[in-house]
Each structure stands twice: as structure tokens, then as C-alpha cells.
Motif scaffolding. Structure first.
Motif, PDB file in Angstrom:
ATOM      1  N   VAL A  30      48.646  34.479  26.484  1.00 17.04           N
ATOM      2  CA  VAL A  30      49.130  33.114  26.678  1.00 17.04           C
ATOM      3  C   VAL A  30      49.869  32.996  28.009  1.00 17.04           C
ATOM      4  CG1 VAL A  30      50.767  31.394  25.794  1.00 17.04           C
ATOM      5  CG2 VAL A  30      49.225  32.566  24.224  1.00 17.04           C
ATOM      6  N   PHE A  31      50.687  33.984  28.341  1.00 19.28           N
ATOM      7  CA  PHE A  31      51.423  33.960  29.593  1.00 19.28           C
ATOM      8  C   PHE A  31      50.463  33.996  30.778  1.00 19.28           C
ATOM      9  CE2 PHE A  31      53.763  36.072  33.046  1.00 19.28           C
ATOM     10  CZ  PHE A  31      54.831  35.191  33.166  1.00 19.28           C
ATOM     11  N   ASP A  32      49.448  34.844  30.720  1.00 26.82           N
ATOM     12  CA  ASP A  32      48.455  34.926  31.796  1.00 26.82           C
ATOM     13  C   ASP A  32      47.708  33.607  31.960  1.00 26.82           C
ATOM     14  OD1 ASP A  32      49.132  37.521  32.442  1.00 26.82           O
ATOM     15  OD2 ASP A  32      47.522  38.423  31.245  1.00 26.82           O
ATOM     16  N   GLU A  33      47.358  32.981  30.847  1.00 21.29           N
ATOM     17  CA  GLU A  33      46.668  31.689  30.910  1.00 21.29           C
ATOM     18  C   GLU A  33      47.554  30.632  31.551  1.00 21.29           C
ATOM     19  OE1 GLU A  33      45.430  30.760  26.931  1.00 21.29           O
ATOM     20  OE2 GLU A  33      43.896  32.320  26.909  1.00 21.29           O
ATOM     21  N   ALA A  34      48.844  30.654  31.226  1.00 17.41           N
ATOM     22  CA  ALA A  34      49.775  29.683  31.811  1.00 17.41           C
ATOM     23  C   ALA A  34      49.894  29.899  33.320  1.00 17.41           C
ATOM     24  CB  ALA A  34      51.147  29.796  31.143  1.00 17.41           C
ATOM     25  N   LEU A  35      49.901  31.143  33.762  1.00 19.33           N
ATOM     26  CA  LEU A  35      49.975  31.425  35.193  1.00 19.33           C
ATOM     27  C   LEU A  35      48.733  30.942  35.926  1.00 19.33           C
ATOM     28  CD1 LEU A  35      51.499  35.029  35.361  1.00 19.33           C
ATOM     29  CD2 LEU A  35      52.577  32.875  36.001  1.00 19.33           C
ATOM     30  N   GLU A  36      47.586  31.072  35.291  1.00 20.43           N
ATOM     31  CA  GLU A  36      46.335  30.659  35.913  1.00 20.43           C
ATOM     32  C   GLU A  36      46.233  29.148  36.056  1.00 20.43           C
ATOM     33  OE1 GLU A  36      43.117  32.389  33.722  1.00 20.43           O
ATOM     34  OE2 GLU A  36      43.771  34.436  34.174  1.00 20.43           O
ATOM     35  N   GLU A  37      46.928  28.401  35.204  1.00 15.53           N
ATOM     36  CA  GLU A  37      46.868  26.944  35.258  1.00 15.53           C
ATOM     37  C   GLU A  37      47.464  26.401  36.546  1.00 15.53           C
ATOM     38  OE1 GLU A  37      48.689  25.255  31.822  1.00 15.53           O
ATOM     39  OE2 GLU A  37      47.255  26.185  30.461  1.00 15.53           O
TER      40      GLU A  37
END
Length: 51
Positions: free
Chosen positions: A20-27
Motif C-alpha cells: 500500500v505504501f509503495d502504491e501511494a508513492l507511485e501515485e
């Protein structure tokens, strides 16, 4: 046995949190926040010129 289940559960939770943290960074940062930051920078520059 119980500690093994706990470790497995913690491992799954850790993996999910990282995902989830990685996905948030990619956004990235939404455009409206970038615009707001630009406005705030301009206000700061104007105040610095007046001082």
C-alpha cells in the motif's frame, strides 16, 4: 504453534503495508496540491519583497 501463526500474520500484514505504501508513492502528488504549493510559494516571495 501459536507463535508461528502470529509470525505469519505479522509477515502478511507487513507485506500488505509495504504494498500500500509503495502504491501511494507511485501515485505522486495531485495537480491541485502542486497548484496550491505554487500559490504559497508566490505569497512567500511577495512577502519577502515587502520586508
Amino acid at each position: 504453534m501459536q507463535s508461528g501463526g502470529k509470525n505469519n500474520r505479522e509477515s502478511v500484514i507487513d507485506e500488505n503495508l509495504k504494498r500500500v505504501f509503495d502504491e501511494a508513492l507511485e501515485e505522486g502528488v495531485p495537480d491541485r496540491f502542486k497548484d496550491l504549493l505554487d500559490q504559497l510559494k508566490k505569497q512567500d516571495e511577495e512577502q519577502d519583497k515587502r520586508s
